[in-house]
Scaffold this motif. Sequence first.
Motif, PDB file in Angstrom:
ATOM      1  N   SER A   1     -18.912  -5.554  17.544  1.00 24.49           N
ATOM      2  CA  SER A   1     -20.300  -5.519  17.067  1.00 24.49           C
ATOM      3  C   SER A   1     -20.678  -4.151  16.496  1.00 24.49           C
ATOM      4  O   SER A   1     -21.525  -4.056  15.616  1.00 24.49           O
ATOM      5  N   MET A   2     -20.022  -3.089  16.979  1.00 29.56           N
ATOM      6  CA  MET A   2     -20.301  -1.742  16.464  1.00 29.56           C
ATOM      7  C   MET A   2     -19.875  -1.612  15.001  1.00 29.56           C
ATOM      8  O   MET A   2     -20.415  -0.795  14.276  1.00 29.56           O
ATOM      9  N   PHE A   3     -18.905  -2.416  14.594  1.00 28.63           N
ATOM     10  CA  PHE A   3     -18.353  -2.319  13.246  1.00 28.63           C
ATOM     11  C   PHE A   3     -18.616  -3.582  12.428  1.00 28.63           C
ATOM     12  O   PHE A   3     -17.836  -3.927  11.540  1.00 28.63           O
ATOM     13  N   ALA A   4     -19.735  -4.245  12.696  1.00 29.26           N
ATOM     14  CA  ALA A   4     -20.040  -5.509  12.031  1.00 29.26           C
ATOM     15  C   ALA A   4     -20.110  -5.364  10.510  1.00 29.26           C
ATOM     16  O   ALA A   4     -19.774  -6.301   9.785  1.00 29.26           O
ATOM     17  N   ASN A   5     -20.505  -4.216  10.014  1.00 36.98           N
ATOM     18  CA  ASN A   5     -20.621  -4.002   8.564  1.00 36.98           C
ATOM     19  C   ASN A   5     -19.444  -3.201   7.990  1.00 36.98           C
ATOM     20  O   ASN A   5     -19.561  -2.639   6.910  1.00 36.98           O
ATOM     21  N   THR A   6     -18.344  -3.162   8.708  1.00 39.51           N
ATOM     22  CA  THR A   6     -17.198  -2.375   8.256  1.00 39.51           C
ATOM     23  C   THR A   6     -16.028  -3.300   7.935  1.00 39.51           C
ATOM     24  O   THR A   6     -15.727  -4.221   8.694  1.00 39.51           O
ATOM     25  N   ARG A   7     -15.391  -3.060   6.803  1.00 38.39           N
ATOM     26  CA  ARG A   7     -14.262  -3.877   6.356  1.00 38.39           C
ATOM     27  C   ARG A   7     -13.071  -2.974   6.062  1.00 38.39           C
ATOM     28  O   ARG A   7     -13.221  -1.801   5.736  1.00 38.39           O
TER      29      ARG A   7
ATOM     30  N   VAL B   1      -9.157  -8.429   2.411  1.00 34.90           N
ATOM     31  CA  VAL B   1     -10.217  -7.621   3.010  1.00 34.90           C
ATOM     32  C   VAL B   1     -10.589  -8.320   4.312  1.00 34.90           C
ATOM     33  O   VAL B   1     -10.893  -9.513   4.319  1.00 34.90           O
ATOM     34  N   VAL B   2     -10.524  -7.583   5.418  1.00 35.15           N
ATOM     35  CA  VAL B   2     -10.773  -8.160   6.736  1.00 35.15           C
ATOM     36  C   VAL B   2     -11.785  -7.313   7.501  1.00 35.15           C
ATOM     37  O   VAL B   2     -12.066  -6.176   7.140  1.00 35.15           O
ATOM     38  N   GLN B   3     -12.303  -7.896   8.575  1.00 36.55           N
ATOM     39  CA  GLN B   3     -13.190  -7.175   9.484  1.00 36.55           C
ATOM     40  C   GLN B   3     -12.432  -5.979  10.057  1.00 36.55           C
ATOM     41  O   GLN B   3     -11.285  -6.104  10.474  1.00 36.55           O
ATOM     42  N   TYR B   4     -13.072  -4.803  10.057  1.00 37.45           N
ATOM     43  CA  TYR B   4     -12.447  -3.598  10.602  1.00 37.45           C
ATOM     44  C   TYR B   4     -12.195  -3.764  12.089  1.00 37.45           C
ATOM     45  O   TYR B   4     -13.011  -4.315  12.823  1.00 37.45           O
ATOM     46  N   ARG B   5     -11.063  -3.286  12.545  1.00 33.69           N
ATOM     47  CA  ARG B   5     -10.711  -3.247  13.968  1.00 33.69           C
ATOM     48  C   ARG B   5     -10.281  -1.834  14.314  1.00 33.69           C
ATOM     49  O   ARG B   5      -9.679  -1.141  13.491  1.00 33.69           O
ATOM     50  N   LEU B   6     -10.559  -1.410  15.527  1.00 31.00           N
ATOM     51  CA  LEU B   6     -10.142  -0.082  15.964  1.00 31.00           C
ATOM     52  C   LEU B   6      -8.629   0.039  16.049  1.00 31.00           C
ATOM     53  O   LEU B   6      -8.059   1.063  15.683  1.00 31.00           O
TER      54      LEU B   6
ATOM     55  N   MET C   1     -14.212   0.533   4.520  1.00 29.66           N
ATOM     56  CA  MET C   1     -15.512   0.721   3.870  1.00 29.66           C
ATOM     57  C   MET C   1     -16.634   0.156   4.730  1.00 29.66           C
ATOM     58  O   MET C   1     -16.450  -0.823   5.433  1.00 29.66           O
ATOM     59  N   VAL C   2     -17.767   0.818   4.682  1.00 30.79           N
ATOM     60  CA  VAL C   2     -18.964   0.369   5.387  1.00 30.79           C
ATOM     61  C   VAL C   2     -19.879  -0.287   4.359  1.00 30.79           C
ATOM     62  O   VAL C   2     -20.199   0.314   3.332  1.00 30.79           O
ATOM     63  N   LEU C   3     -20.288  -1.520   4.648  1.00 27.88           N
ATOM     64  CA  LEU C   3     -21.154  -2.265   3.733  1.00 27.88           C
ATOM     65  C   LEU C   3     -22.620  -1.973   4.039  1.00 27.88           C
ATOM     66  O   LEU C   3     -23.022  -1.916   5.195  1.00 27.88           O
ATOM     67  N   ARG C   4     -23.389  -1.796   3.009  1.00 28.20           N
ATOM     68  CA  ARG C   4     -24.840  -1.664   3.185  1.00 28.20           C
ATOM     69  C   ARG C   4     -25.392  -3.045   3.515  1.00 28.20           C
ATOM     70  O   ARG C   4     -24.871  -4.057   3.030  1.00 28.20           O
TER      71      ARG C   4
END
Length: 102
Positions: free
Chosen positions: A45-51, A64-69, A90-93
């Motif tokens: 949830s911390m990276f919901a807008n990060t791909r 392009v996928v959901q960012y994971r640590l 990338m972080v999406l606005r």
Amino acid sequence: VMHDECYKRCRKDRYTCPICNKSMDDMSEYFSRLDQAANNDMSESMFANTRSRILCNDCGHKSVVQYRLMHHKCPRSSCGSYNTRVFETMVLRPGAPEPVVW
């Protein structure tokens, strides 16, 4: 082509080919454990807008996928490998469209 001794040394600490980066073993059990860890990941949830823009080293699919640590999984159902390489994060606005695959 690789020298036999070089191959043996490489196999001691790697699961990927040093030439093409493909997995050299059946990684399904290990990837299954990574799936379980990903399902318990509280940071999503911390990276919901990060791909992340990735390349799967096993099947060659770019996506392009959901960012994971920790690990990024190939989204192709026929593959599902975690043997991937991240090229861009990338972080999406808010309200921005999803990025396209390159």
